[in-house]
Design an enzyme around this catalytic site. Structure first.
Site, PDB file in Angstrom:
ATOM      1  N   ARG A   1      35.668  36.680  41.600  1.00  0.00           N
ATOM      2  CA  ARG A   1      35.900  36.201  40.226  1.00  0.00           C
ATOM      3  C   ARG A   1      34.663  35.527  39.662  1.00  0.00           C
ATOM      4  O   ARG A   1      34.397  35.625  38.467  1.00  0.00           O
ATOM      5  CB  ARG A   1      37.074  35.218  40.177  1.00  0.00           C
TER       6      ARG A   1
ATOM      7  N   ASP B   1      43.062  32.466  39.732  1.00  0.00           N
ATOM      8  CA  ASP B   1      41.988  33.226  39.084  1.00  0.00           C
ATOM      9  C   ASP B   1      41.670  32.717  37.686  1.00  0.00           C
ATOM     10  O   ASP B   1      40.513  32.638  37.296  1.00  0.00           O
ATOM     11  CB  ASP B   1      42.368  34.709  39.021  1.00  0.00           C
TER      12      ASP B   1
ATOM     13  N   SER C   1      51.559  43.339  45.158  1.00  0.00           N
ATOM     14  CA  SER C   1      50.408  43.119  44.295  1.00  0.00           C
ATOM     15  C   SER C   1      49.183  43.040  45.202  1.00  0.00           C
ATOM     16  O   SER C   1      49.142  42.250  46.137  1.00  0.00           O
ATOM     17  CB  SER C   1      50.622  41.817  43.521  1.00  0.00           C
TER      18      SER C   1
ATOM     19  N   ASP D   1      47.787  45.893  33.421  1.00  0.00           N
ATOM     20  CA  ASP D   1      47.642  44.619  32.689  1.00  0.00           C
ATOM     21  C   ASP D   1      46.452  44.630  31.740  1.00  0.00           C
ATOM     22  O   ASP D   1      46.579  44.332  30.551  1.00  0.00           O
ATOM     23  CB  ASP D   1      47.433  43.447  33.659  1.00  0.00           C
TER      24      ASP D   1
HETATM   25  N1  ARG Z   1      45.426  33.730  46.999  1.00  0.00           N
HETATM   26  C1  ARG Z   1      44.105  34.256  46.905  1.00  0.00           C
HETATM   27  C2  ARG Z   1      43.295  33.491  45.904  1.00  0.00           C
HETATM   28  O1  ARG Z   1      43.821  32.812  45.084  1.00  0.00           O
HETATM   29  C3  ARG Z   1      44.102  35.748  46.619  1.00  0.00           C
HETATM   30  C4  ARG Z   1      44.783  36.139  45.382  1.00  0.00           C
HETATM   31  C5  ARG Z   1      44.722  37.616  45.169  1.00  0.00           C
HETATM   32  N2  ARG Z   1      45.619  38.035  44.140  1.00  0.00           N
HETATM   33  C6  ARG Z   1      45.327  38.062  42.871  1.00  0.00           C
HETATM   34  N3  ARG Z   1      46.232  38.420  42.037  1.00  0.00           N
HETATM   35  N4  ARG Z   1      44.167  37.784  42.427  1.00  0.00           N
HETATM   36  O2  ARG Z   1      42.097  33.565  45.925  1.00  0.00           O
END
Ligand code: ARG
Length: 399
Positions: free
Chosen positions: A95, A124, A175, A16
């Site tokens: 993040r 995210d 994923s 990506d």
């Molecule tokens: N559901 C979790 C969150 O929103 C983990 C997500 C992990 N996956 C991702 N593609 N970032 O924090």
């Protein structure tokens, strides 16, 4: 409108964000790639070389493992932060750190834009966008996967056309996102909540059938709310987390399979492996129950829930978070002591607890007749405690 603009992109080395570099270049922007190591345990691929080859103007690799542990995981430990009571928020915490580094790098190279590879369906994007708004409201955020609507097949075709390496092996249906504090597995067959996760999705935790037949004890020593010792030895937080991921994971501790409420309204099925987070938060809670008053424990539970929610929902760099941190910090001053856990076949059980400032008093609690507790004071206390209940019953008698 991106023509000539410098853009700092959160780069993972994956498909990506590799495609993103090319998309920016094609639009006349000047893409800078930033890879942040949070202990995701990726093999030593040359991310910098890859980014430059695809067309990045420059690429930076930052090792932020210690900073991640100390500035993001540590407060989450003090807050016992678990979203939905289960998810230790490792992706969310990561993040925030990456967003901060994006802003930092944007300042260094004089960029006006920052970018990330998040889609429009997840949490995210919210974390990246809101953090940028909080830390650098003058910067513009671009999320090509969301904003320029690319689907998977288009992306693969685009990558092939532009010589961007697409994983040669038949792509895993899952994923994955991972860092020091945990690992998530989503998508593919897991999208059907009726399906049990196949054993192959797990990497950090042993299947119960394979877990050792003998239990293992670990002793976690805390100082002011943070784990600093493992089995009596002083150890930096990063290493302690790694070690506990290995030890608890080997006993099958730390698997979570849940339905989660995303901020954008979607319910999603999530599978997590969080061995260290599970045992550290369990031990921390146990020590708090020994060292904090009933009132503080009850009130802190409310704060913890709110803390987990705001961490999940993109609001880490906000006044509410800072205020809750101040409360939590105050509560942690006396949370010092040691918790012994027994790991066995997917379970972690508290086997022993001690604290120099424990509020537990054997003299008070003992069933021995020579207890320091004044039982004669109990009857009067209860008579007043029960007064409102008695009053209500008398007034409403016969109704
Ligand atoms: N559901 C979790 C969150 O929103 C983990 C997500 C992990 N996956 C991702 N593609 N970032 O924090």
């Amino acid at each position: 409108m991106l023509e000539g603009k410098k853009v700092v992109l959160a780069y993972s080395g994956g498909l990506d964000t590799s495609v993103c570099i090319k998309l920016f270049e094609e639009r006349g922007a000047k893409p800078y790639a930033l890879y942040v190591d949070l202990g995701q345990g990726e093999s030593e691929v040359d991310v910098k070389g890859k980014a430059l080859k695809i067309g990045a103007v420059d690429a930076f690799v930052r090792d932020a493992k210690a900073e991640f542990a100390e500035e993001y995981v540590a407060p989450a430990i003090k807050a016992n932060a678990l979203y939905g009571g289960k998810y230790p928020l490792f992706t969310a915490l990561g993040r925030y750190l990456i967003s901060g580094k994006l802003v930092e790098t944007a300042r260094e190279v004089g960029a006006t834009h920052i970018a990330h590879g998040s889609t429009g369906k997840g949490n995210d994007q919210v974390r990246f966008d809101v953090t940028t708004a909080s830390l650098a409201p003058d910067l513009t955020v671009v999320a090509p996967m969301r904003d320029w609507k690319m689907n998977r097949p288009q992306e693969i075709e685009y990558a092939r056309k532009h010589g961007i390496p697409v994983p040669a092996t038949k792509e895993s249906p899952y994923s994955i996102d991972a860092n020091l504090w945990g690992r998530s597995i989503e998508a593919g067959p897991l999208e059907n909540p009726e399906n049990e996760p196949k054993p192959e999705v797990y990497e950090l935790t042993a299947d119960l059938e394979e877990a050792p037949d003998d239990p293992q004890y670990v002793e976690i020593g805390f100082e002011k709310g943070l784990p600093v010792r493992l089995d009596g030895e002083k150890i930096p937080l990063v290493d302690l987390i790694r070690e506990l991921n290995a030890v608890a994971g080997a006993h099958g501790v730390g698997r979570v399979d849940m339905i989660e409420d995303r901020l954008v309204g979607i319910k999603s099925r999530e599978v997590y492996e969080v061995p260290a987070a599970t045992v550290i938060i369990q031990a921390h809670r146990e020590l708090e129950s020994l060292t904090l008053t009933k009132d503080v424990l009850r009130f802190k539970a409310l704060v913890e829930q709110r803390y987990a929610e705001l961490t999940y929902e993109g609001l880490w760099f906000t006044p509410l978070k800072a205020a809750l941190d101040a409360f939590i910090e105050e509560t942690q001053k006396t949370v010092t002591g040691t918790i012994r856990l027994k790991l066995y076949k997917g379970n972690s059980t508290v086997a022993g607890r001690s604290a120099p400032k424990a509020l537990y008093s054997k003299d008070l609690a003992t069933y021995d007749p020579n207890s320091a507790f004044d039982e004669s004071a109990a009857a009067g206390f209860i008579s007043l405690w029960g007064l409102p209940a008695r009053q209500w019953a008398q007034v409403h008698e016969g109704e």
